[in-house]
Design a protein around this motif. Structure first.
Motif, PDB file in Angstrom:
ATOM      1  N   LEU A  44      16.462  -5.152  80.374  1.00  0.00           N
ATOM      2  CA  LEU A  44      17.145  -4.353  81.060  1.00  0.00           C
ATOM      3  C   LEU A  44      17.065  -5.185  82.483  1.00  0.00           C
ATOM      4  O   LEU A  44      18.051  -5.941  83.067  1.00  0.00           O
ATOM      5  N   ILE A  45      15.910  -5.661  82.583  1.00  0.00           N
ATOM      6  CA  ILE A  45      15.786  -6.202  83.828  1.00  0.00           C
ATOM      7  C   ILE A  45      16.105  -7.589  83.885  1.00  0.00           C
ATOM      8  O   ILE A  45      16.608  -8.431  84.857  1.00  0.00           O
ATOM      9  N   ILE A  46      15.437  -8.246  82.687  1.00  0.00           N
ATOM     10  CA  ILE A  46      16.250  -9.576  82.497  1.00  0.00           C
ATOM     11  C   ILE A  46      17.909 -10.565  82.352  1.00  0.00           C
ATOM     12  O   ILE A  46      18.171 -10.732  83.217  1.00  0.00           O
ATOM     13  N   LEU A  47      18.644  -9.303  81.408  1.00  0.00           N
ATOM     14  CA  LEU A  47      19.545  -9.195  81.439  1.00  0.00           C
ATOM     15  C   LEU A  47      20.122  -8.946  82.714  1.00  0.00           C
ATOM     16  O   LEU A  47      21.920  -9.268  83.073  1.00  0.00           O
ATOM     17  N   ALA A  48      20.194  -7.748  83.795  1.00  0.00           N
ATOM     18  CA  ALA A  48      20.720  -7.196  85.033  1.00  0.00           C
ATOM     19  C   ALA A  48      20.936  -8.267  86.113  1.00  0.00           C
ATOM     20  O   ALA A  48      21.799  -8.439  86.148  1.00  0.00           O
ATOM     21  N   LYS A 302      23.813  -0.277  86.666  1.00  0.00           N
ATOM     22  CA  LYS A 302      24.956   0.279  86.287  1.00  0.00           C
ATOM     23  C   LYS A 302      26.071  -0.604  85.982  1.00  0.00           C
ATOM     24  O   LYS A 302      26.753  -0.158  84.919  1.00  0.00           O
ATOM     25  N   THR A 303      26.408  -1.919  86.340  1.00  0.00           N
ATOM     26  CA  THR A 303      27.232  -2.605  85.883  1.00  0.00           C
ATOM     27  C   THR A 303      26.815  -3.440  84.745  1.00  0.00           C
ATOM     28  O   THR A 303      27.730  -3.375  83.457  1.00  0.00           O
ATOM     29  N   LEU A 304      25.911  -3.560  84.183  1.00  0.00           N
ATOM     30  CA  LEU A 304      25.062  -3.880  82.519  1.00  0.00           C
ATOM     31  C   LEU A 304      25.660  -2.708  81.715  1.00  0.00           C
ATOM     32  O   LEU A 304      26.429  -3.397  80.665  1.00  0.00           O
ATOM     33  N   PHE A 305      25.962  -1.393  82.457  1.00  0.00           N
ATOM     34  CA  PHE A 305      26.047  -0.602  80.915  1.00  0.00           C
ATOM     35  C   PHE A 305      27.886  -0.096  81.865  1.00  0.00           C
ATOM     36  O   PHE A 305      27.789   1.746  80.233  1.00  0.00           O
ATOM     37  N   SER A 306      28.136  -0.277  82.429  1.00  0.00           N
ATOM     38  CA  SER A 306      29.261  -0.074  82.600  1.00  0.00           C
ATOM     39  C   SER A 306      30.132  -0.696  81.290  1.00  0.00           C
ATOM     40  O   SER A 306      30.325  -1.731  80.597  1.00  0.00           O
ATOM     41  N   GLU A 308      33.661  -1.726  81.086  1.00  0.00           N
ATOM     42  CA  GLU A 308      33.376  -2.991  80.997  1.00  0.00           C
ATOM     43  C   GLU A 308      32.925  -4.038  81.045  1.00  0.00           C
ATOM     44  O   GLU A 308      33.326  -5.521  80.516  1.00  0.00           O
ATOM     45  N   THR A 309      31.349  -3.960  81.367  1.00  0.00           N
ATOM     46  CA  THR A 309      30.302  -5.080  80.467  1.00  0.00           C
ATOM     47  C   THR A 309      30.294  -5.188  78.817  1.00  0.00           C
ATOM     48  O   THR A 309      30.663  -6.120  78.427  1.00  0.00           O
ATOM     49  N   PHE A 310      30.307  -4.169  78.230  1.00  0.00           N
ATOM     50  CA  PHE A 310      30.442  -3.914  76.965  1.00  0.00           C
ATOM     51  C   PHE A 310      31.869  -4.568  76.744  1.00  0.00           C
ATOM     52  O   PHE A 310      32.074  -4.381  75.158  1.00  0.00           O
ATOM     53  N   LEU A 311      32.784  -3.956  77.341  1.00  0.00           N
ATOM     54  CA  LEU A 311      34.216  -5.178  76.212  1.00  0.00           C
ATOM     55  C   LEU A 311      34.111  -6.203  76.740  1.00  0.00           C
ATOM     56  O   LEU A 311      35.025  -6.909  75.565  1.00  0.00           O
ATOM     57  N   VAL A 312      33.427  -6.907  77.818  1.00  0.00           N
ATOM     58  CA  VAL A 312      33.671  -8.215  76.914  1.00  0.00           C
ATOM     59  C   VAL A 312      33.165  -9.169  76.024  1.00  0.00           C
ATOM     60  O   VAL A 312      31.664  -8.758  75.468  1.00  0.00           O
TER      61      VAL A 312
END
Length: 312
Positions: A44-48, A302-306, A308-312
């Motif tokens: 998660l740190i890497i993806l963030a 928070k942005t990663l789990f928002s 909008e992130t999952f809709l991309v």
């Protein structure tokens, strides 16, 4: 004794943390949980960092690589341990043992050097803020990372090649849950003087020198922070170092504690249990240390789990 019978060795026996049958299921689920937390937390740190352009700075560049190294560091030992518990087997092949030792040393050394590089990054940011972007430019950061990898690869390769020159007799039981370098060397029935010498030399260079660099960097950082007139300025400057300082304390405190205690005791099993602190617990806690008090990381997560992130 001449080298000649090491090719006859096909496997070692990993005695693990405990031989109690009733404890094996507990150990399996306990270490599986810690491994998953380590893997997911660092991932998660890497993806963030990848997905947030505001984190494309030298500090987070090195944190990205530290998280990757932590995942690899734990992956060299825990999956094999879990497999052995699940299959009720304590066997690891000779080749598998050599490979495990190599990658364990590689990523352990890489962690060590990256923590030193990150301390230097904080030193430049606090002591030379106006020149930070000039000094810590992308090319220099890439050079620091490349040097870290080269030193780690070469040192691990040298230890691995020196292990290959040893011959082993009949006692092949390793009192550990992975192929720890010193434990394997103790099983050799040929002369291990050069191996022991290399361990002491490498420990001196790759532990004392980085630790000295970290202590020097933080001595300068503390000196600069004390010169700041406002209390708020002091707090802001110190808060940027808290996460890294916590990781350094945890890594060196646990690893040095294990090896200093092992030097004063002959109980290999107790040393193996204690080594869980720096081989498993420290990499597991690092994501929490860097996210709990870091607003940038928390916002990126928070942005990663928002949505909008999952809709991309």
């Amino acid at each position: 004794m001449e080298v000649g019978n090491q090719t006859c060795i096909s496997e070692f026996i990993l005695l693990g943390l405990s031989e109690e049958v009733l404890l094996q299921p507990l150990l399996f689920w306990f270490f599986l949980f810690m491994y998953l937390v380590t893997f997911i937390g660092n991932l998660l740190i890497i993806l963030a960092i990848i997905t947030n352009s505001h984190l494309h700075t030298p500090m987070y560049f090195f944190l990205f690589n530290l998280s990757f190294s932590d995942i690899c560091f734990t992956s060299t030992t825990i999956p094999k341990m879990l497999w052995n518990i699940k299959t009720q087997s304590q066997v690891i092949t000779y080749e598998g043992c050599i490979i495990q030792m190599y990658f364990f040393m590689l990523f352990g050394i890489l962690d060590n050097i990256l923590l030193t590089v990150m301390a230097y990054d904080r030193f430049v940011a606090i002591c030379h803020p106006l020149q930070y972007l000039i000094i810590m430019n992308p090319k220099f950061c890439d050079l620091l990372l490349l040097t870290s990898w080269l030193v780690s690869v070469l040192d691990s390769l040298l230890h691995g090649l020196m292990i290959l020159r040893l011959s082993f007799c009949t006692k092949l039981e390793i009192h550990h849950f992975f192929c720890e370098l010193y434990e394997v060397i103790q099983l050799a029935c040929s002369d291990t003087f050069l191996n022991d010498l290399m361990i002491y030399f490498a420990s001196g260079v790759l532990v004392i020198v980085p630790l000295t660099g970290i202590l020097f960097s933080y001595s300068k950082i503390v000196s600069s922070i004390l010169k700041i007139s406002s209390t708020r300025g002091k707090y802001k400057a110190f808060s940027t170092c808290v996460s890294h300082l916590s990781t350094v304390s945890l890594f060196y405190g646990t690893s040095l504690g294990v090896y200093l205690s092992s030097a004063s005791t002959q109980n290999s099993r107790a040393t193996a249990v204690a080594s869980v602190m720096y081989t498993v617990v420290t990499p597991m806690l690092n994501p929490f240390i860097y996210s709990l008090k870091n607003k940038d990381i928390k916002q990126a997560l928070k942005t990663l789990f928002s949505r909008e992130t999952f809709l991309v």
